[in-house]
Design a protein around this motif. Structure first.
Motif, mmCIF file in Angstrom:
data_model
loop_
_atom_site.group_PDB
_atom_site.id
_atom_site.type_symbol
_atom_site.label_atom_id
_atom_site.label_comp_id
_atom_site.label_asym_id
_atom_site.label_seq_id
_atom_site.Cartn_x
_atom_site.Cartn_y
_atom_site.Cartn_z
ATOM 1 N N ALA A 13 30.675 46.897 36.341
ATOM 2 C CA ALA A 13 31.320 45.700 35.984
ATOM 3 C C ALA A 13 31.642 45.964 34.287
ATOM 4 C CB ALA A 13 30.588 44.288 36.136
ATOM 5 N N TRP A 14 32.636 45.367 33.897
ATOM 6 C CA TRP A 14 33.248 45.379 32.577
ATOM 7 C C TRP A 14 32.880 44.072 31.749
ATOM 8 C CZ3 TRP A 14 34.121 49.687 29.617
ATOM 9 C CH2 TRP A 14 34.519 51.172 30.383
ATOM 10 N N PHE A 15 32.453 43.857 30.679
ATOM 11 C CA PHE A 15 32.350 42.584 30.241
ATOM 12 C C PHE A 15 33.053 43.029 28.843
ATOM 13 C CE2 PHE A 15 29.177 40.205 32.605
ATOM 14 C CZ PHE A 15 28.764 41.247 33.421
ATOM 15 N N ARG A 16 33.245 42.008 28.006
ATOM 16 C CA ARG A 16 33.594 41.903 26.612
ATOM 17 C C ARG A 16 33.019 40.930 25.922
ATOM 18 N NH1 ARG A 16 40.002 40.769 27.024
ATOM 19 N NH2 ARG A 16 40.175 38.417 27.685
ATOM 20 N N GLN A 17 32.756 41.014 24.482
ATOM 21 C CA GLN A 17 32.362 39.977 23.644
ATOM 22 C C GLN A 17 33.129 40.074 22.222
ATOM 23 O OE1 GLN A 17 28.196 40.283 22.803
ATOM 24 N NE2 GLN A 17 28.049 38.079 22.312
ATOM 25 N N ALA A 18 33.971 38.889 22.226
ATOM 26 C CA ALA A 18 34.615 38.880 20.891
ATOM 27 C C ALA A 18 33.910 38.228 19.854
ATOM 28 C CB ALA A 18 35.943 38.041 21.204
ATOM 29 N N PRO A 19 33.988 38.364 18.659
ATOM 30 C CA PRO A 19 33.140 37.718 17.284
ATOM 31 C C PRO A 19 33.009 36.287 17.576
ATOM 32 C CG PRO A 19 34.675 39.402 16.593
ATOM 33 C CD PRO A 19 35.105 39.113 17.977
ATOM 34 N N ALA A 27 35.902 42.064 34.842
ATOM 35 C CA ALA A 27 36.441 42.807 35.905
ATOM 36 C C ALA A 27 34.991 43.697 36.631
ATOM 37 C CB ALA A 27 37.378 44.009 35.473
ATOM 38 N N CYS A 28 35.160 43.597 37.998
ATOM 39 C CA CYS A 28 33.950 44.456 38.548
ATOM 40 C C CYS A 28 34.583 45.093 39.916
ATOM 41 C CB CYS A 28 32.878 43.549 39.087
ATOM 42 S SG CYS A 28 33.111 42.367 40.340
ATOM 43 N N ILE A 29 33.820 46.220 40.367
ATOM 44 C CA ILE A 29 34.255 46.861 41.698
ATOM 45 C C ILE A 29 33.119 47.143 42.384
ATOM 46 C CG2 ILE A 29 34.197 49.079 40.183
ATOM 47 C CD1 ILE A 29 36.545 49.784 42.169
ATOM 48 N N VAL A 30 32.935 46.742 43.535
ATOM 49 C CA VAL A 30 31.867 46.742 44.460
ATOM 50 C C VAL A 30 31.637 48.201 44.992
ATOM 51 C CG1 VAL A 30 31.868 44.539 44.920
ATOM 52 C CG2 VAL A 30 32.855 46.028 46.485
ATOM 53 N N SER A 31 30.615 48.522 45.679
ATOM 54 C CA SER A 31 30.240 49.885 45.857
ATOM 55 C C SER A 31 30.703 50.136 47.338
ATOM 56 C CB SER A 31 28.812 50.283 45.840
ATOM 57 O OG SER A 31 27.975 49.334 46.442
ATOM 58 N N ASP A 32 30.628 49.060 48.164
ATOM 59 C CA ASP A 32 30.861 49.688 49.716
ATOM 60 C C ASP A 32 32.284 49.673 50.001
ATOM 61 O OD1 ASP A 32 30.074 46.110 51.045
ATOM 62 O OD2 ASP A 32 31.336 47.073 49.298
ATOM 63 N N ASP A 52 36.125 46.805 46.591
ATOM 64 C CA ASP A 52 36.776 45.477 46.309
ATOM 65 C C ASP A 52 36.750 45.480 44.777
ATOM 66 O OD1 ASP A 52 36.175 43.369 49.290
ATOM 67 O OD2 ASP A 52 37.712 44.807 48.747
ATOM 68 N N THR A 53 37.755 44.579 44.251
ATOM 69 C CA THR A 53 37.693 44.304 42.847
ATOM 70 C C THR A 53 37.921 42.928 42.580
ATOM 71 O OG1 THR A 53 40.084 44.925 42.783
ATOM 72 C CG2 THR A 53 38.534 46.514 42.084
ATOM 73 N N VAL A 54 37.452 42.474 41.467
ATOM 74 C CA VAL A 54 37.498 41.004 40.999
ATOM 75 C C VAL A 54 37.828 40.778 39.671
ATOM 76 C CG1 VAL A 54 36.201 38.816 40.957
ATOM 77 C CG2 VAL A 54 35.784 40.257 42.908
ATOM 78 N N TYR A 55 38.615 40.118 39.270
ATOM 79 C CA TYR A 55 39.025 39.896 37.738
ATOM 80 C C TYR A 55 39.032 38.572 37.197
ATOM 81 C CZ TYR A 55 41.118 44.628 38.813
ATOM 82 O OH TYR A 55 41.387 45.825 38.992
ATOM 83 N N SER A 56 38.710 38.505 36.046
ATOM 84 C CA SER A 56 38.703 37.241 35.291
ATOM 85 C C SER A 56 40.271 36.960 35.204
ATOM 86 C CB SER A 56 37.937 37.164 33.940
ATOM 87 O OG SER A 56 38.913 37.691 33.235
ATOM 88 N N ASP A 57 40.354 35.403 35.068
ATOM 89 C CA ASP A 57 41.921 34.984 34.984
ATOM 90 C C ASP A 57 42.244 35.686 33.947
ATOM 91 O OD1 ASP A 57 41.313 31.742 36.198
ATOM 92 O OD2 ASP A 57 41.627 33.558 37.281
ATOM 93 N N SER A 58 41.682 35.625 32.515
ATOM 94 C CA SER A 58 42.064 36.266 31.400
ATOM 95 C C SER A 58 42.721 37.635 31.360
ATOM 96 C CB SER A 58 40.973 36.110 30.333
ATOM 97 O OG SER A 58 39.770 36.940 30.768
ATOM 98 N N VAL A 59 42.221 38.444 32.408
ATOM 99 C CA VAL A 59 42.842 39.749 32.460
ATOM 100 C C VAL A 59 43.456 40.154 33.788
ATOM 101 C CG1 VAL A 59 41.064 40.561 30.915
ATOM 102 C CG2 VAL A 59 40.859 40.896 33.459
ATOM 103 N N GLY A 87 46.067 40.992 36.599
ATOM 104 C CA GLY A 87 47.344 41.198 36.491
ATOM 105 C C GLY A 87 47.789 42.310 35.343
ATOM 106 N N ARG A 88 46.725 42.367 34.398
ATOM 107 C CA ARG A 88 47.118 43.282 33.369
ATOM 108 C C ARG A 88 46.174 44.484 33.212
ATOM 109 N NH1 ARG A 88 46.111 41.461 28.421
ATOM 110 N NH2 ARG A 88 44.706 39.929 28.812
ATOM 111 N N PHE A 89 44.654 44.152 33.720
ATOM 112 C CA PHE A 89 43.630 45.051 33.593
ATOM 113 C C PHE A 89 43.477 45.794 35.156
ATOM 114 C CE2 PHE A 89 41.313 43.671 29.576
ATOM 115 C CZ PHE A 89 42.507 43.743 28.769
ATOM 116 N N THR A 90 43.111 47.032 35.199
ATOM 117 C CA THR A 90 42.737 47.503 36.441
ATOM 118 C C THR A 90 41.443 48.352 36.391
ATOM 119 O OG1 THR A 90 44.947 47.670 37.207
ATOM 120 C CG2 THR A 90 43.342 48.855 38.627
ATOM 121 N N ILE A 91 40.476 47.846 37.336
ATOM 122 C CA ILE A 91 39.297 48.724 37.157
ATOM 123 C C ILE A 91 39.245 49.624 38.443
ATOM 124 C CG2 ILE A 91 37.850 46.915 38.636
ATOM 125 C CD1 ILE A 91 35.428 47.574 37.267
#
Length: 112
Positions: A34-40, A48-53, A56-63, A65-69
């Protein structure tokens, strides 16, 4: 277990960056990443996260359509392709393995 995130930097709005997370010390192919971020001044946010089996990927609404894991199990590395970057994407980005292990973050700054 060690995770090393890299690829951050300064980019103009609308630009792209690709972050990498190299993982060692665990069975990468069996681990969710998974990827996380922290703004000041804000809480750490899962984006974003990608499972192992089945990768499958899941994204937050904020990213969405723009980010790909993605992941390359042969290289024990996960990637976060970030396109159409916005100033509000400015944050320290962290990768996480197996919902347990964290790496040091990499700074992403998007200028307007």
């Amino acid at each position: 277990v060690q995770l090393q995130a890299s690829g951050g930097g300064l980019v103009q709005a609308g630009g792209s960056l690709r972050l990498s997370c190299a993982v060692s010390g665990l069975t990468f192919g069996n681990s969710a990443i998974a990827w996380f971020r922290q703004a000041p001044g804000k809480e750490r946010e899962g984006i974003a996260c990608i499972v192992s089996d089945n990768d499958d990927t899941v994204y937050s609404d904020s990213v969405k359509g723009r980010f790909t894991i993605s992941r390359d199990n042969a290289k024990n590395t996960s990637y976060l392709q970030m396109n159409s970057l916005k100033p509000e994407d400015t944050a320290v980005y962290y990768c996480n393995a197996a919902w347990k292990y964290w790496g040091k973050g990499t700074q992403v700054t998007v200028s307007s």
